[in-house]
Scaffold this active site. Structure first.
Site, PDB file in Angstrom:
ATOM      1  N   TYR A 161       0.835  -1.213   0.000  1.00  0.00           N
ATOM      2  CA  TYR A 161       0.000   0.000   0.000  1.00  0.00           C
ATOM      3  C   TYR A 161       0.868   1.260   0.000  1.00  0.00           C
ATOM      4  O   TYR A 161       0.536   2.256  -0.634  1.00  0.00           O
ATOM      5  CB  TYR A 161      -0.924  -0.007   1.224  1.00  0.00           C
ATOM      6  CG  TYR A 161      -1.723   1.263   1.397  1.00  0.00           C
ATOM      7  CD1 TYR A 161      -2.573   1.730   0.393  1.00  0.00           C
ATOM      8  CD2 TYR A 161      -1.625   2.012   2.567  1.00  0.00           C
ATOM      9  CE1 TYR A 161      -3.301   2.897   0.552  1.00  0.00           C
ATOM     10  CE2 TYR A 161      -2.356   3.183   2.736  1.00  0.00           C
ATOM     11  CZ  TYR A 161      -3.188   3.615   1.728  1.00  0.00           C
ATOM     12  OH  TYR A 161      -3.905   4.781   1.881  1.00  0.00           O
ATOM     13  N   ARG A 168       1.228   6.862  -6.566  1.00  0.00           N
ATOM     14  CA  ARG A 168       0.044   7.696  -6.779  1.00  0.00           C
ATOM     15  C   ARG A 168       0.398   9.173  -6.577  1.00  0.00           C
ATOM     16  O   ARG A 168       0.045  10.022  -7.391  1.00  0.00           O
ATOM     17  CB  ARG A 168      -1.076   7.277  -5.825  1.00  0.00           C
ATOM     18  CG  ARG A 168      -2.276   8.228  -5.877  1.00  0.00           C
ATOM     19  CD  ARG A 168      -3.479   7.710  -5.118  1.00  0.00           C
ATOM     20  NE  ARG A 168      -3.210   7.380  -3.728  1.00  0.00           N
ATOM     21  CZ  ARG A 168      -4.136   6.972  -2.863  1.00  0.00           C
ATOM     22  NH1 ARG A 168      -5.384   6.811  -3.274  1.00  0.00           N
ATOM     23  NH2 ARG A 168      -3.823   6.665  -1.614  1.00  0.00           N
ATOM     24  N   TYR A 222      -1.054  13.283   6.484  1.00  0.00           N
ATOM     25  CA  TYR A 222      -0.623  12.261   7.438  1.00  0.00           C
ATOM     26  C   TYR A 222       0.875  12.401   7.685  1.00  0.00           C
ATOM     27  O   TYR A 222       1.638  12.664   6.747  1.00  0.00           O
ATOM     28  CB  TYR A 222      -0.887  10.857   6.874  1.00  0.00           C
ATOM     29  CG  TYR A 222      -2.297  10.313   7.075  1.00  0.00           C
ATOM     30  CD1 TYR A 222      -3.212  10.925   7.920  1.00  0.00           C
ATOM     31  CD2 TYR A 222      -2.687   9.153   6.415  1.00  0.00           C
ATOM     32  CE1 TYR A 222      -4.486  10.389   8.086  1.00  0.00           C
ATOM     33  CE2 TYR A 222      -3.955   8.616   6.571  1.00  0.00           C
ATOM     34  CZ  TYR A 222      -4.854   9.242   7.413  1.00  0.00           C
ATOM     35  OH  TYR A 222      -6.100   8.715   7.566  1.00  0.00           O
ATOM     36  N   ARG A 235     -11.696  13.401   2.195  1.00  0.00           N
ATOM     37  CA  ARG A 235     -12.589  12.550   3.003  1.00  0.00           C
ATOM     38  C   ARG A 235     -13.954  12.385   2.349  1.00  0.00           C
ATOM     39  O   ARG A 235     -14.639  11.384   2.559  1.00  0.00           O
ATOM     40  CB  ARG A 235     -12.755  13.156   4.394  1.00  0.00           C
ATOM     41  CG  ARG A 235     -11.464  13.188   5.197  1.00  0.00           C
ATOM     42  CD  ARG A 235     -10.941  11.801   5.492  1.00  0.00           C
ATOM     43  NE  ARG A 235      -9.683  11.836   6.229  1.00  0.00           N
ATOM     44  CZ  ARG A 235      -8.972  10.748   6.508  1.00  0.00           C
ATOM     45  NH1 ARG A 235      -9.387   9.543   6.119  1.00  0.00           N
ATOM     46  NH2 ARG A 235      -7.845  10.851   7.156  1.00  0.00           N
ATOM     47  N   GLU A 342     -13.960  -0.998   7.065  1.00  0.00           N
ATOM     48  CA  GLU A 342     -13.937   0.328   6.432  1.00  0.00           C
ATOM     49  C   GLU A 342     -15.257   0.490   5.687  1.00  0.00           C
ATOM     50  O   GLU A 342     -15.756  -0.465   5.097  1.00  0.00           O
ATOM     51  CB  GLU A 342     -12.741   0.413   5.469  1.00  0.00           C
ATOM     52  CG  GLU A 342     -12.630   1.754   4.773  1.00  0.00           C
ATOM     53  CD  GLU A 342     -11.350   1.892   3.924  1.00  0.00           C
ATOM     54  OE1 GLU A 342     -10.254   1.680   4.474  1.00  0.00           O
ATOM     55  OE2 GLU A 342     -11.488   2.172   2.732  1.00  0.00           O
TER      56      GLU A 342
HETATM   57  C1  3EB Z   1      -7.686   6.162   6.185  1.00  0.00           C
HETATM   58  O1  3EB Z   1      -8.576   6.892   6.568  1.00  0.00           O
HETATM   59  C2  3EB Z   1      -8.105   4.769   5.806  1.00  0.00           C
HETATM   60  O2  3EB Z   1      -5.483   5.432   0.062  1.00  0.00           O
HETATM   61  O3  3EB Z   1      -7.095   6.112  -1.236  1.00  0.00           O
HETATM   62  C3  3EB Z   1      -9.388   5.342   3.131  1.00  0.00           C
HETATM   63  C4  3EB Z   1      -9.805   5.857   1.900  1.00  0.00           C
HETATM   64  C5  3EB Z   1      -8.078   4.933   3.267  1.00  0.00           C
HETATM   65  C6  3EB Z   1      -8.924   5.973   0.838  1.00  0.00           C
HETATM   66  C7  3EB Z   1      -6.670   5.713  -0.141  1.00  0.00           C
HETATM   67  C8  3EB Z   1      -7.197   5.048   2.194  1.00  0.00           C
HETATM   68  C9  3EB Z   1      -7.614   5.564   0.990  1.00  0.00           C
HETATM   69  O4  3EB Z   1      -6.516   6.502   6.099  1.00  0.00           O
HETATM   70  C10 3EB Z   1      -7.572   4.322   4.543  1.00  0.00           C
END
Ligand code: 3EB
Length: 347
Positions: A161, A168, A222, A235, A342
């Site tokens: 990932y 990406r 992050y 989000r 999720e």
């Molecule tokens: C998170 O909130 C959970 O890498 O495109 C959620 C939605 C998550 C999209 C992405 C990752 C992705 O970090 C993981």
């Protein structure tokens, strides 16, 4: 009759999402097919015979085996769809003036350096997607779904990932696109070993309005402990005409700030996820300036890491959802090892 008003109404495509069986899909009229942007199957490509629309596959096994397909279509007067594909691109896509749906599946090359093959496959998939969007003028990604085989497995000193996130982010940057703020809503899930990388997406001529969750750090911010390159997604976002704008909620999990909470407790993770989705609904209503989004009117997709957790997840959800809410359960590895569930949604 006011001609201006009529032509304005005619240009506004309304995006529709339906869940249908392959039999229902097969029995639709040519007029209905004219409005279809694309069809998504779960676990495999949808078995709907020969069709002239792009098809995509989630590649994640469904729990409950209902065989449903997701159908994206547009309703609206004089919406004309065209399909496109070119020799240089593996992206299959279909669009009207306002909207484009596309799908691409890319295998990873057999390479002694697996991480390099994964980076290359991700880079070329995103590059081909951006080429299509630049060509058709649907420059704004609204929503993107990424299915990556064995998402949590380590290779070349890092999780797959995280390699995906690096490729990406670089692809967005190399194409001159934003890597914070105006980035699409997304999901990234694990699929079984041997699956192709499978990506499908919606894009538009007019940008969506992005929504962040006040309870969470934006994913593109992050800290480095979650990987050298942050994941690129918002989000949530809303797109469409006022009054009928669709809300797209990204993959949402039991994360507060940037940390996973409720380690090992799937029921508590499910409840926390719904609190996050509630916060996004509140934000969407605030941004749009209406109270039109509610949990009861969402289509949910619930990704379950361990199938035996399904009853606990269903029990936790039944307490925060109305029985009318459409919920689809799928088995998938979630992109942090400690996340057991999720949930994504469209409203
Ligand atoms: C998170 O909130 C959970 O890498 O495109 C959620 C939605 C998550 C999209 C992405 C990752 C992705 O970090 C993981």
């Amino acid at each position: 009759m006011n001609i201006m008003a009529a032509s304005t109404a005619a240009s506004a495509a309304t995006l529709k999402l339906d869940y249908m069986s392959p039999q229902q899909i097969a029995s639709q009229s040519p007029a209905w097919w004219q409005g279809v942007l694309g069809v998504v199957g779960f676990e495999r490509l949808p078995a709907i015979g020969e069709v002239r629309v792009p098809i995509a596959a989630c590649m994640t096994p469904s729990l409950g085996a209902n065989g449903l397909c997701e159908v994206w279509r547009v309703a609206g007067v004089r919406v004309h769809l065209s399909s496109g594909e070119t020799l240089q691109s593996r992206v299959r896509y279909r669009y009207c003036d306002d909207l484009l749906f596309g799908s691409v599946m890319v295998g990873e090359q057999d390479d002694a350096d697996e991480a390099r093959a994964l980076l290359q496959a991700t880079d070329s998939a995103y590059r081909e997607i951006f080429d299509v969007l630049n060509r058709t003028g649907h420059r704004h990604l609204i929503r993107i779904w990424n299915y990556l085989p064995e998402i949590n497995r380590e290779t070349g000193g890092d999780e797959r990932y995280r390699h995906f996130n690096s490729a990406r982010q670089l692809a967005f940057r190399n194409s001159g696109r934003a890597t914070t703020g105006a980035v699409p809503a997304a999901s990234a899930l694990g699929s079984p070993a041997g699956s192709p990388i499978s990506i499908h997406f919606l894009a538009a001529r007019i940008p969506p309005q992005m929504i962040e969750n006040p309870r969470q750090t934006s994913a593109y911010h992050y800290p480095p402990k979650f990987g050298r390159h942050s994941p690129i997604f918002s989000r949530a976002c809303v797109w469409g005409e006022p009054g009928c704008a669709k809300l797209f909620i990204s993959g949402t999990a039991s994360i507060v700030g940037h940390d996973t909470i409720h380690l090992g407790d799937v029921a508590a993770q499910t409840r926390e996820t719904m609190v996050n989705i509630g916060a996004l609904l509140d934000e969407a209503n605030r941004v749009v300036g209406s109270g039109s989004y509610s949990a009861a009117r969402l289509n949910l997709k619930v990704y379950v890491r361990r199938p035996p957790d399904l009853p606990a997840i269903k029990a936790a959800l039944s307490r925060c959802l109305s029985p009318a809410t459409q919920v689809l359960y799928l088995q998938a590895d979630v992109c942090r090892e400690d996340l057991l569930v999720e949930i994504e949604a469209v409203g």
